[in-house]
Scaffold this active site. Sequence first.
Site, short mmCIF file in Angstrom:
data_model
loop_
_atom_site.label_atom_id
_atom_site.label_comp_id
_atom_site.label_asym_id
_atom_site.label_seq_id
_atom_site.Cartn_x
_atom_site.Cartn_y
_atom_site.Cartn_z
N GLU A 450 0.77 -1.11 0.08
CA GLU A 450 -0.01 -0.13 -0.06
C GLU A 450 0.82 1.24 -0.03
OE1 GLU A 450 -2.57 2.21 3.36
OE2 GLU A 450 -1.78 0.48 3.96
N ASP A 523 -0.29 -2.07 6.16
CA ASP A 523 0.19 -1.78 7.36
C ASP A 523 -0.66 -2.40 8.57
OD1 ASP A 523 0.36 1.91 6.84
OD2 ASP A 523 1.67 0.32 6.61
N ASP A 525 -2.48 -1.76 10.77
CA ASP A 525 -3.48 -1.19 11.47
C ASP A 525 -4.78 -1.16 10.67
OD1 ASP A 525 -2.33 1.99 10.05
OD2 ASP A 525 -3.62 0.35 9.03
N ASP A 527 -6.63 0.68 8.67
CA ASP A 527 -6.85 1.11 7.29
C ASP A 527 -6.06 -0.13 6.56
OD1 ASP A 527 -6.52 4.92 7.38
OD2 ASP A 527 -8.23 3.19 7.49
#
Length: 661
Positions: A450, A523, A525, A527
């Site tokens: 990403e 990541d 997280d 998102d």
Amino acid sequence: MAKNNQAKLFGGEKSDSSDYSAKDIEVLEGLEPVRKRPGMYIGGTDERAYHHLFAEVLDNCVDEAVAGHASRIDVSLEAEGMLTVRDDGRGIPIDAHPKFKNKSALEVIMTMLHSGGKFSNKAYQTAGGLHGVGISVVNALSDEMVVEVARDRKLYRQTYSRGKPTSKLSPVGAAPNRRGTQISFHPDPEIFGDKLHFKPARLYAMARSKAYLSRAAEIRWSCDPKLIKEGDTTPAEAVLSYPNGLADMLKELTTETKVVLPDPFTGRVENQGGGAVEWAVVWSANGFGEADGFARTYCNTIPTPEGGTHEAGMRSALTKGLRAYGEMIGNKKTGLVTAEDVMGTAGALLSVFIRNPEFVGQTKEKLSTQDAFRITENAMRDRFDHWLTASTANATRLLEWAIGQAEDRMRKRKDKEVARQSATRKLRLPGKLADCSDSSAQGTELFIVEGDSAGGSAKQARDRATQAVLPLRGKILNVASAGDEKLSGNKELSDLATALGTGIGHRFRVEDLRYERIVIMTDADVDGAHIAALLITFFFRQTPGLIEAGRLYLAMPPLYRISHGSKSAYARDDAHKDELLATEFKGKKPDIGRFKGLGEMMPAQLKETTMNHKTRTMARVSLPSSIKTVEDLVETLMGKKPELRFKFIQDNAKFIDELDV
Ligand code: 0RA
């Protein structure tokens, strides 16, 4: 056989007409079909076809010369457009035809389509293309035709129009010192329209090329000067006689050529049966006008623009001959030389004479007679070997020239190959893909990351040989809800499909995947989890079989780095962190760093924790059996609560043995 038979068939001194038998007379047919469908017989009704009528008449006279019965041919074009061709051959037989008692052989020849060759003078019958359709076709397509035969000291004449006699064949006078055939004709405007006329320059060129090919005949050309337009260099009168045949033709064709060797390779070999092979070959250092090389070949004076067995025989003789010479003098590079290197810069003329040739190809302009290969190869090879050894300085120069051509050819091929490879790579693969260098899928991985900054870290952390990195920018489309049209318009996803090397949707075949594993690396997280969920949906929907085949993975980058003194560890999530604090770092106050994203990690850290298969942790994506449809998956992955999504991924991505990957 044809020659003897004809002598018998048509009387002459040695035979009489009782020799005719039904089997000698092949199927004969009237001329109506020719007028109905002229294109079938002369290939059209255009200017080319119009001039082809001349070729047809001239060929008959040249055949008579090639067979050794005539030595002179006169061509004359009159102001009114009447064209006359005359030879000093045996003359078309005028005696009564055995089958058609009330018709002369001449009238049968002039008014019947012949399927066989018995009623022509063609010892070297040419059945190629439009040639050899016969004089009767010309008669059918002429509004006026006059045939005169000088035979047995008499002159005979008969006139025709549109294929039908307009007078009886009758003696018109004495011809004490003459024999032969004279045919005058005017193409019928009903067939060709009134716009077409004979062009002197075109007729002259046709006559001249015949003269080069038939050294037996001298062609005299004459044309009414009124027909020669200003600027046209065609002479009004000319004697076309080329005792050196193709050698003369080649000289004429290569006045501007910078030659590799001072002399052309020329020769003529005649065999007992009356057949012959004649050639003239020159090698050019700077090409022949438009082309680097050319080969003009003929069979029985008829052009064979598509080549065939005779041309193959020539190529073989020249190539094998030059290579044999190279081996004899011990030149180590001789083996590089191919026919292309020898013939590619050659200007070659070849003319063979063989009985009953056969032609193939679209326009029947390619010689297929097998014997022609052997006859040509033998004749030329023998002479070429002598020619090469007679001047070793020239032979060596030619060999070195051919080797130079071979080296050029190989260098060009290599350059082209390199250019092609880089072109297809660029064309096929998205620019932002950092591909791996291993070309087979086995053992390779595609990391989908990403954002550009993570992409940059991943590119530095990867193993170039086996790991490819494709950064996707921005939030990708919500593929689960997008229609196919929208999907194909999405740049990020179409780049992904291209990188996979397979089509997507119904075209997808898991066997075509360019990588062994596809790894989603986002990541650690919420998102990141969202993007991973979108991508899983994409693969579920658009790459059927990929997930089932166990080829889709999730990278497991750490969220925390815990260090104390020289000791450090990475934690995937909060639970893992707590576990490490309670065990490895128990009773200590370690530094705890949280990674905000992959882009923040040092490439070495990313490599160690996430990418290097010896030290990383990675998850294989497998779907629980409860998920049967996209809707099921979307419901689970894309539900309103992001925590659920993350949980799904955590729950369903089973940790797999490090050794597996
Ligand atoms: C048929 C048989 C013979 C000669 C010819 C045709 C012939 C045709 C043409 C057309 C233009 N010039 C020609 N010359 C000859 C053989 C005749 C014999 O054996 O006497």
